[in-house]
Design an enzyme around this catalytic site. Sequence first.
Site, PDB file in Angstrom:
ATOM      1  N   GLU A   1       0.872  -1.161   0.000  1.00 38.94           N
ATOM      2  CA  GLU A   1       0.000   0.000   0.000  1.00 38.94           C
ATOM      3  C   GLU A   1       0.918   1.222   0.000  1.00 38.94           C
ATOM      4  O   GLU A   1       1.805   1.317   0.854  1.00 38.94           O
ATOM      5  CB  GLU A   1      -0.894   0.004   1.247  1.00 38.94           C
ATOM      6  CG  GLU A   1      -1.867   1.147   1.181  1.00 38.94           C
ATOM      7  CD  GLU A   1      -2.786   1.278   2.387  1.00 38.94           C
ATOM      8  OE1 GLU A   1      -2.796   0.383   3.244  1.00 38.94           O
ATOM      9  OE2 GLU A   1      -3.480   2.309   2.442  1.00 38.94           O
TER      10      GLU A   1
ATOM     11  N   ARG B   1       5.161 -12.670   9.689  1.00 39.52           N
ATOM     12  CA  ARG B   1       5.892 -11.463   9.341  1.00 39.52           C
ATOM     13  C   ARG B   1       7.226 -11.428  10.063  1.00 39.52           C
ATOM     14  O   ARG B   1       7.420 -12.064  11.093  1.00 39.52           O
ATOM     15  CB  ARG B   1       5.076 -10.214   9.641  1.00 39.52           C
ATOM     16  CG  ARG B   1       4.747  -9.996  11.102  1.00 39.52           C
ATOM     17  CD  ARG B   1       4.092  -8.630  11.346  1.00 39.52           C
ATOM     18  NE  ARG B   1       3.003  -8.336  10.429  1.00 39.52           N
ATOM     19  CZ  ARG B   1       2.964  -7.272   9.629  1.00 39.52           C
ATOM     20  NH1 ARG B   1       3.933  -6.393   9.610  1.00 39.52           N
ATOM     21  NH2 ARG B   1       1.932  -7.070   8.852  1.00 39.52           N
TER      22      ARG B   1
ATOM     23  N   LYS C   1       4.468   0.733   9.888  1.00 40.00           N
ATOM     24  CA  LYS C   1       4.596   1.932   9.059  1.00 40.00           C
ATOM     25  C   LYS C   1       4.088   3.161   9.809  1.00 40.00           C
ATOM     26  O   LYS C   1       4.623   4.242   9.667  1.00 40.00           O
ATOM     27  CB  LYS C   1       3.798   1.763   7.763  1.00 40.00           C
ATOM     28  CG  LYS C   1       4.559   0.989   6.709  1.00 40.00           C
ATOM     29  CD  LYS C   1       3.939   1.199   5.337  1.00 40.00           C
ATOM     30  CE  LYS C   1       2.934   0.118   5.052  1.00 40.00           C
ATOM     31  NZ  LYS C   1       2.444   0.111   3.673  1.00 40.00           N
TER      32      LYS C   1
HETATM   33  P1  ATP Z   1      -0.298  -1.562   6.629  1.00 41.90           P
HETATM   34  O1  ATP Z   1      -1.094  -2.498   5.766  1.00 41.90           O
HETATM   35  O2  ATP Z   1      -0.637  -1.590   8.058  1.00 41.90           O
HETATM   36  O3  ATP Z   1      -0.140  -0.204   6.079  1.00 41.90           O
HETATM   37  P2  ATP Z   1       1.873  -3.322   5.993  1.00 41.90           P
HETATM   38  O4  ATP Z   1       3.212  -3.321   6.639  1.00 41.90           O
HETATM   39  O5  ATP Z   1       1.043  -4.544   5.991  1.00 41.90           O
HETATM   40  O6  ATP Z   1       1.166  -2.106   6.663  1.00 41.90           O
HETATM   41  P3  ATP Z   1       1.682  -3.266   3.120  1.00 41.90           P
HETATM   42  O7  ATP Z   1       2.080  -2.187   2.209  1.00 41.90           O
HETATM   43  O8  ATP Z   1       0.270  -3.689   3.129  1.00 41.90           O
HETATM   44  O9  ATP Z   1       2.110  -2.792   4.548  1.00 41.90           O
HETATM   45  O10 ATP Z   1       2.627  -4.511   2.907  1.00 41.90           O
HETATM   46  C1  ATP Z   1       2.936  -5.027   1.646  1.00 41.90           C
HETATM   47  C2  ATP Z   1       3.282  -6.476   1.767  1.00 41.90           C
HETATM   48  O11 ATP Z   1       4.382  -6.664   2.629  1.00 41.90           O
HETATM   49  C3  ATP Z   1       2.121  -7.265   2.335  1.00 41.90           C
HETATM   50  O12 ATP Z   1       1.972  -8.453   1.597  1.00 41.90           O
HETATM   51  C4  ATP Z   1       2.548  -7.534   3.740  1.00 41.90           C
HETATM   52  O13 ATP Z   1       1.991  -8.735   4.203  1.00 41.90           O
HETATM   53  C5  ATP Z   1       4.066  -7.612   3.624  1.00 41.90           C
HETATM   54  N1  ATP Z   1       4.698  -7.236   4.893  1.00 41.90           N
HETATM   55  C6  ATP Z   1       4.479  -6.127   5.620  1.00 41.90           C
HETATM   56  N2  ATP Z   1       5.195  -6.145   6.764  1.00 41.90           N
HETATM   57  C7  ATP Z   1       5.903  -7.290   6.756  1.00 41.90           C
HETATM   58  C8  ATP Z   1       6.835  -7.894   7.663  1.00 41.90           C
HETATM   59  N3  ATP Z   1       7.190  -7.317   8.812  1.00 41.90           N
HETATM   60  N4  ATP Z   1       7.356  -9.092   7.315  1.00 41.90           N
HETATM   61  C9  ATP Z   1       7.018  -9.681   6.161  1.00 41.90           C
HETATM   62  N5  ATP Z   1       6.161  -9.172   5.276  1.00 41.90           N
HETATM   63  C10 ATP Z   1       5.591  -7.992   5.554  1.00 41.90           C
END
Ligand code: ATP
Length: 563
Positions: free
Chosen positions: A41, A268, A278
């Site tokens: 995102e 994660r 984030k």
């Molecule tokens: P949010 O959705 O709360 O803004 P997010 O960290 O999930 O935060 P995204 O941009 O949705 O951010 O993440 C993109 C991809 O990265 C998703 O598939 C998510 O599952 C993966 N991802 C995010 N954080 C981690 C992490 N700490 N370890 C592994 N994969 C992650």
Amino acid sequence: MNTESKLPLEESRSLNFIEEIVESAKVGDSLPRVHTRFPPEPNGYLHIGHAKSICLNFGLAKNYNGKCNLRFDDTNPVAEDVEYVDSIMEDVRWLGFDWEDRLFYASDYFQQIYDWAVVLIKKEKAYVCDLSAEEVSSMRGTPTIPGTPSPYRNRSVEENLDLFERMKNGEFAYGSKTLRAKIDLASPNMHMRDTVLYRILRAHHHRTGNKWCIYPMYDFAHGQSDYIEGITHSICTLEFEVHRPLYEWFLESIGLPLPRPRQIEFARLNLTYTVMSKRKLLELVKSNYVNGWDDPRMPTICGLRRRGYTPESLRNFAERIGVAKRENVIDVSLLEFCVREDLNKKANRILGVLNPVKVVITNFPDNHVEELDAINNPEDASAGGRKIPFTKELYIEQEDFMENPPKDYFRLRPGGEVRLRYAFYIKCENVVKNPETGEIIEIHCTYDKESRGGKTTDGRKVKGTIHWVSAQNAVECEVRLYDRLFKSENPEDGQDFKADLNPDSLKVIKGYLEPFVKNAKAGESYQLERLGYFNIDKDTTENNIVLNRTVGLKDAWSKIVKK
Ligand code: ATP
Ligand code: MG
């Protein structure tokens, strides 16, 4: 950009559980098609956790001759921005991955997703609801108590179609109506209790502008986007496990023909001494606790890059930690190990002194410069060598001299002899002190001019080799020393993660480096012998060379001690 490098899949390592899923679908000798996506995102910069997801998605595709898309999950215009879109593309490329011509945006599918919502309405599987968000949540029940039906749940198909269209046309106020799925208010899975599909948002979208004033929720956009792109394995983090029934319900209820994507969850990445949300990283940036998203103390990909991390080191890290099904926390020192290991192969060595004390070679001619040969990288013969100037006045580290040392101290001491790296044996004859403070200001030594290159003619040996620079020729640099950004192993444990910030995470000092560094360019990494790996910072100007310490050497003070 390095698109060639394969994710290093060691022959010996066993398959991770996602690879097992792929291989278990083998028919005869042929593996199933693999098409993954990385779906960020664009509401912040990518961090090391995302790097793991990128390596996993692009790596899986690469290892199975498949494809991986980059797709922006841009369904919430309120928090999203092109600045983030651009930085994400830069970071994925820098990590060494290539989406080729498959750059997509969920917002490209808004019309299709809208049409599918209409399909659900027609099938009596969705309805327009006038309850506020607070009312919806107060009526949801608990996992053991079923939810209360919305008074709008049984609107006719015609009324729903009419209202949904008018929602799209902007006839209703922000928050006044939603489109909800009609699923099961008694489901133990709260996500199945008539989840919201669309909300009214009057916000400018970075791609669709003001075209839409209703936006699909993440859950209603994600699986359908996967379907449109022909994704086979939709890999996401564990918190989406409870969303999986919903993911499947949408694809099924819309009536999309097989094959459909399969959602697979993994744990994660969590790292010690690091926050990875984030929202929290944004707070650190916005409130100036750090100097921007690319502050070298940040766990962002751009921060790690500026710190001196290489794409290879991050990919190796991702490979080493593997893919788990359960939440875990990885020790941040493993990340540091990975960059040290990579820079050990690549970084040229130079000499530099960070905490100087002057040495005067009393038997060395004034104004004379001796050019000595130094090896750039003992791990890489092709890196060649260079000359370093040796002069009457030198700097060594204060820590490399002790007036009253313990027995096992092999560095310089009164009357003692030590080898200067790439140079000569020197012997300490006496020290000059500041009469008021007692501080040592000069160490007077003699050198053995026959010991050039570190070998004596009479075969005499010393245990200590120390580094040095010529005081006349050294270049004064700004050196930024970093420590962990947080004091405790799990900064997210307490009430406020900001209370755990380490006040000493950045220390700026002056360093004295051999003249060679004048030609160094921003982004280059060097090993300062015995001190660690350093990266030339982008703040470097002609008159001010700035170095970031990437990571220290493992056993900084003992390694170069020879027999
Ligand atoms: P949010 O959705 O709360 O803004 P997010 O960290 O999930 O935060 P995204 O941009 O949705 O951010 O993440 C993109 C991809 O990265 C998703 O598939 C998510 O599952 C993966 N991802 C995010 N954080 C981690 C992490 N700490 N370890 C592994 N994969 C992650
Ligand atoms: Mg997310």
